[in-house]
Design a protein around this motif. Structure first.
Motif, PDB file in Angstrom:
ATOM      1  N   TYR A 170       0.675  -1.280  -0.046  1.00 46.82           N
ATOM      2  CA  TYR A 170      -0.330   0.066   0.135  1.00 46.82           C
ATOM      3  C   TYR A 170       0.756   1.480   0.091  1.00 46.82           C
ATOM      4  N   TYR A 175      -2.823   1.500  -6.577  1.00 46.16           N
ATOM      5  CA  TYR A 175      -3.763  -0.148  -7.355  1.00 46.16           C
ATOM      6  C   TYR A 175      -4.147   0.751  -8.637  1.00 46.16           C
ATOM      7  N   ILE A 196      -1.196  -8.185   1.976  1.00 45.94           N
ATOM      8  CA  ILE A 196      -1.036  -7.108   2.767  1.00 45.94           C
ATOM      9  C   ILE A 196       0.380  -7.391   3.043  1.00 45.94           C
ATOM     10  N   HIS A 209       1.047   3.664   5.876  1.00 44.20           N
ATOM     11  CA  HIS A 209       0.596   2.530   6.788  1.00 44.20           C
ATOM     12  C   HIS A 209      -0.566   3.048   7.857  1.00 44.20           C
ATOM     13  N   TYR A 227      -6.382  -1.866   3.552  1.00 43.57           N
ATOM     14  CA  TYR A 227      -6.388  -2.419   2.342  1.00 43.57           C
ATOM     15  C   TYR A 227      -7.395  -2.432   1.121  1.00 43.57           C
ATOM     16  N   ASP A 230      -8.862   0.475  -0.337  1.00 41.25           N
ATOM     17  CA  ASP A 230      -9.029   1.131  -1.495  1.00 41.25           C
ATOM     18  C   ASP A 230      -9.816   0.750  -2.803  1.00 41.25           C
TER      19      ASP A 230
END
Length: 529
Positions: A170, A175, A196, A209, A227, A230
């Motif tokens: 992340y 993404y 993750i 994070h 995560y 997203d």
């Protein structure tokens, strides 16, 4: 049974109590509602926020059933924000995208014990068919997801399209690949690990994070939730069923069975590390559309399994973390040492190895797909005399790989293709009966997908890799950009497309097709097209 309370006390006696960054920011229920406004019925409810902030997912397609998943999390980065009570969630499955022709419905309890996540094994469905699904609780309605059942194992299937993905740190990128993947013409997504990452906050990260390194059950739940907020990842989950397996970062980098990677961490003691593994496995199960047989028991979880797609393909899904012996030679990339050649060393464990060979030996599928984590093919990373090899890959477990290559050469299962992630780069390679003999038999193919975001933007090529490629004539392609791999199967041809992004350190990266390769039925070896 793992005593989570004593585990947390042990860890927190050595590590200062951490203050989580709670800000949900752009991932509030309002943002989700805007994204799926035509699917929502947002109204005042008993929750502090919209409860379906983590979206929906499906997976594990069988011919007459599939798993659908969601989790109630009105405050996703704060333990979910749910009261400690059971909550009934209604679900329904339809044969049309507007949810008018309902074919199945029911109610399932979301419990605190599983972080108010639910999985429903929807039975009685038609084979090889698209369906749509959603959840609701009170007046809150989830986004609509789409899923597909598999064909019967003995049925003819003319084509199968799926995406191969892995490694989505992340902090190191957006993404964007999932945005394009969600619009692709696919039947399935296969994720081979590093869903993750366990590390702490990096001040220089593209996006950060939500806590220091994760260790407790609450930590792992909050990291999975981060995560899953997203939007692009949610879109990819909502578009297709997924088959998932893990690698190392779902627990800790380069762990091996009960052995922690880092000597100076509080979980160096194997018994302590197994408790960390137990909470990590539980959080993974809570957030993946897995079947109930994968529910962990303490630090053990059944993840290797087999899924059939007609006579066209069988996926043998492997777990090369939970049962392996320790990485030889002190891990890292180095020259061979005696333990590197130890016949008792194993990357799969004996039971899984036996299961794999039995399944390959009896398979009637045209394509036998090994969906797993780390590179199988040998890669000599030194130019000239001598050789160095990565001890975390199958290169570190020479006896395990030799047995697999020997089995493929002697038993000749139909068209074995290995799918791999882990290394944040694209590779296409032939599998050889003897990697040290360029003239030896080609026994299969291996396609390695790059990362979704791990490693940042990357580059098309690497001078260091290009220098040692001549030492490895079985390697036919390398690329270091981000993206995903699309695989298109027919009874006569397997085609692999490497789709790469211009960048992932901004949200505006564009995608292009970098290279394509085919494998022909009955003709081992990769050919570029």
């Amino acid at each position: 049974m793992v005593d989570y309370r004593s585990f947390e006390q042990l860890l927190h006696s050595r590590i200062k109590r951490r203050n989580l960054i709670i800000g949900v920011g752009a991932f509030t229920g309002l943002a989700i509602a805007n994204q799926f406004s035509h699917q929502q019925a947002i109204a005042k409810s008993r929750f502090s926020n919209y409860p379906f902030t983590l979206g929906v997912a499906s997976g594990e397609p069988y011919p007459t059933s599939v798993v659908i998943w969601t989790r109630l999390a009105p405050e996703p980065l704060n333990g979910g924000g749910m009261p400690p009570v059971n909550v009934p969630i209604h679900w329904e499955v339809a044969s049309d995208r507007n949810m008018k022709r309902i074919v199945s419905r029911g109610t399932v309890l979301a419990t605190p014990q599983l972080a108010h996540s639910v999985r429903v094994v929807v039975e009685g469905l038609q084979s090889d068919t698209w369906y749509w699904y959603r959840f609701n609780v009170g007046q809150d309605v989830s986004p609509i997801g789409r899923t597909r059942t598999a064909p019967f194992a003995n049925s003819y299937l003319s084509k199968l399209n799926f995406a191969l993905v892995s490694c989505q740190n992340y902090q190191q990128g957006y993404y964007t690949a999932y945005k394009y993947l969600a619009k692709d013409d696919l039947d399935l997504v296969v994720h081979v690990g590093d869903y993750i990452y366990e590390g702490g906050i990096s001040a220089s990260a593209v996006r950060q994070h939500n806590s220091p390194e994760i260790l407790t059950l609450e930590d792992y739940r909050n990291r999975h939730a981060l995560y899953k907020t997203d939007a692009n990842l949610q879109a990819a989950h909502a578009a297709f069923p997924w088959i998932v397996t893990w690698d190392d970062h779902e627990v800790e980098n380069n762990y091996a069975n009960a052995i922690s990677e880092v000597d100076n961490e509080p979980d160096q003691d194997p018994q302590v590390f197994l408790q960390r593994r137990a909470v990590a496995y539980q959080a993974y199960y809570e957030h993946m559309p897995l079947r109930p047989f994968s529910k962990p028991v303490g630090p053990d979880m059944q993840l290797f399994r087999r899924l059939d797609f007609g006579k066209l393909a069988t996926f043998h899904v492997l777990d090369t973390r939970q049962y392996r012996t320790d990485q030889p030679c002190g891990d890292g990339t180095k020259e061979r040492c005696p333990e590197n050649l130890d016949p008792q060393a194993t990357i799969t464990g004996q039971a899984q190895e036996d299961w794999l060979y039995k399944g390959l030996n009896s398979s009637q599928a045209k394509w036998n797909v090994l969906a797993q984590q780390v590179i199988v093919a040998q890669i000599d990373r030194t130019v000239g005399e001598g050789g160095t090899y990565s001890m975390d890959k199958w290169d570190g477990y020479v006896a395990s790989r030799d047995r697999l290559m020997r089995f493929l050469e002697q038993r000749k299962p139909s068209n074995p293709v290995v799918l791999t992630g882990d290394v944040h780069s694209n590779w296409a390679m032939n599998l050889k009966a003897d990697f040290n003999d360029p003239e030896s038999t080609i026994v299969g193919s291996e396609f390695v997908c790059t990362s979704i975001s791990s490693g940042g933007d990357g580059a098309d090529t690497s001078p260091a890799v290009e220098a040692y490629l001549p030492e490895n004539p079985h390697i036919k392609f390398y690329n270091g950009q981000r993206g995903y791999v699309r695989c298109s199967l027919t009874p006569t041809t397997w085609k692999t497309d490497y789709l790469v992004l211009s960048n992932v350190t901004t949200p505006s990266g564009t995608i292009s097709q970098r290279a394509s390769f085919v494998v022909e039925d009955g003709r081992p070896g990769i050919q570029q097209v």
